[in-house]
Design an enzyme around this catalytic site. Sequence first.
Site, PDB file in Angstrom:
ATOM      1  N   GLY A 123      27.568 -11.071   4.127  1.00  0.00           N
ATOM      2  CA  GLY A 123      26.284 -11.902   3.886  1.00  0.00           C
ATOM      3  C   GLY A 123      26.507 -12.853   2.703  1.00  0.00           C
ATOM      4  N   THR A 126      22.710 -11.628  -1.853  1.00  0.00           N
ATOM      5  CA  THR A 126      22.302 -10.388  -1.376  1.00  0.00           C
ATOM      6  C   THR A 126      23.655  -9.461  -1.886  1.00  0.00           C
ATOM      7  OG1 THR A 126      21.058 -11.132   0.422  1.00  0.00           O
ATOM      8  CG2 THR A 126      21.800  -8.660   0.489  1.00  0.00           C
ATOM      9  N   GLU A 145      32.276  -9.460   1.580  1.00  0.00           N
ATOM     10  CA  GLU A 145      32.656 -10.881   2.318  1.00  0.00           C
ATOM     11  C   GLU A 145      31.580 -11.674   2.149  1.00  0.00           C
ATOM     12  OE1 GLU A 145      32.889 -13.468   4.145  1.00  0.00           O
ATOM     13  OE2 GLU A 145      33.362 -12.550   6.059  1.00  0.00           O
TER      14      GLU A 145
END
Length: 479
Positions: A231, A235, A253
Site C-alpha cells: 500500500g 500507511t 511493498e
Amino acid sequence: MTTQFGTTQTGTTQAADLLSRIQPAEGGREIFDPATGELVGITPQAGPEDLHAAVVRAKSAQPAWAALSSQERSQALHAAADAVEAHAEELAQLLSREQGKPLNGPNARFEVGACAAWLRTTADFQLDPEVLVDDESGRSVLHWRPLGVVGAIGPWNWPMMISVWQIAPSLRMGNTVVIKPSGYTPLSVLALTEVLNTALPADVLIAVPGRGDVGDQLSRHPDVAKIMFTGSTETGKKIIKAAADTVKRMTMELGGNDAGIVLDDADPQAIAGDLFWGAFINTGQTCAAMKRLYVPESLYDEVCDALLEVARSTPMGVGLDEENLLGPLQNRAQWEVVDRLVTAAKESGARVLIGGDPDRQAPGFFYPATLVADIDPQNPLVVEEQFGPVLPIVKYTDLDQAVEWANSLNEALGSSVWSSDPDRAEEVASRLVAGTTWINKHGAVDPRIPFGGARESGFGVEFGVEGLKEVCQPHVISR
Ligand code: NDP
C-alpha cells in the site's frame, strides 16, 4: 444506463453465487461499482473482537498445518489453484465490477490467471535445510521454520493477485494467515478466500474485512509474528511504528514513482506499445508502473507521436464491456489526486498531447488516458506518484542528467531502460537505484524472480525462494 463510454451492463453476473456466500445476513457496508455507481454487493464489517477471534483461530490451526509435510502443503496450494481456475470467470467478473478494471487486457481475467499461476509456482518451490559447515570443527545446518501467524494487509489496485502474493508463500512454509483487505475492494478478497478455502484446512486462511483500524490492530497483535503489507508509504510507516512493540517481521511493498529512460538508439515504433502498457497497465493504478518517462531530444517527437497513436486506439470504459482495455479510477480520492496533478501541470504550461479533460458530469471515476509533454522535471506530476492513467514525458539532452533525475526521489521501486542495444541498456541500468530495473519492458513481475523496493518503496522481497525465506525464521542447529 448510458455513459459517455458506452452502455453499462446491469443485473446479476456469474459472480452472484460467490457474492451470496460472502455477504452478511444483516448489516454490513455497501460497495459500489466505480464505473457505473451501481451496487455491487454488501461487505461484512469486522470489528476489533472479530480480528482478535480470527488471530486466535489462526494461531490454533498453525501447528497442525506446519506439521504437514512440505509435499502435502504443496498439494494443498495446487488444489487451491484448481479451485481458482474452476471459479475464474466469476472471480474476474466480481473483480471487474468492484475494482473497475476491464475483463480483458492486462486486467481482471489476467489477474485471476496470475493468482493461479502464483499459487502453482510457489507450491513447486522447495526451501530445504542447508548444511553450512560439515567438517572436523562440527556440523551446522540452517533450517527454515514457519513464523506462526502472518498478518496480510492489502491495497485496492490488484486486490486478488497481491493477496495471493502474501498468502501463497506464507502457507507454503507452514504459517497461517489473517488477511485484511482494502476497504475499497473487500468483496474481491472475500470471494477469493472463499474459493481458496474450499481446498484448504479450516482456519489456515481467514479474511477479516475491516477498515484501517482493524489493520492497525493486526499490526499490534502480540500473536501475529509478521506483517506483509502492500500500500502507500504513509500507511507503511504507521504500520512499522505499530508493529515495533512486538518486534514483528515485516515485508513492506510501498509506493513507487518509477522512471523509464529511453536511450537515443531506441526504435520509437518498436517500443511504443510496451512503453504505453508499462505506464497504463491497470489504468495506471500499479505500484510498479512507469510513472515518468525521460526521452532524448533527438527522439522526443517520434516517441510522443508513437505513444499518442497507442493511447488514441486504446478503448476505455465499463469493465464488463468486452472491448475495453482501460477502466475508471477505483475511487473518488484517487481520481482527485490525478485531476489535481494534471491541472497543475497544465497551469504550469506543460503540453497535453491527449486527455486531461475528464467529463465531470459522467457517472464513474473515469479519467481519460493522458500524455503530458514539455513538462518541467520538477513538476509535481513528475515527482509525485499519480497512480492513474497519466504519463509525463520529460525531454533530456544529457543522459547523466536523466539518470540523476531518475534517482532523485525517495521512492525507488522499479525503473526501466529502453534501447536497441541491450548491453548499453544494462550499463545504464546498473546506475539506477531500484529494486528492479527492466530492459525494454516495465513492471513485468514473475513468481520466480524476487521483487521488492529500495529506499522508501519498502524492504523485503516477495516471490521466488528468496520470498519464502521472508516468511520463515532461520534456525541454525550446530553441533
Ligand atoms: P493505504 O496505504 O491507505 O491502504 C492500504 C491498506 O492499508 C488498506 O487495506 C487500508 O485499509 C490499510 N490501512 C489503512 N490505514 C492503516 C493503518 N493505520 N494500519 C494498518 N492498515 C491500514 O492505501 P490507499 O488504498 O489509501 O491508497 C493511497 C495511495 O497508496 C495511492 O494513492 C497510491 O499512491 C498508494 N498505493 C500503492 C499501492 C501499491 O501497490 N504500492 C497500492 C495501493 C495504493 P482501508 O482501505 O480500510 O483504509
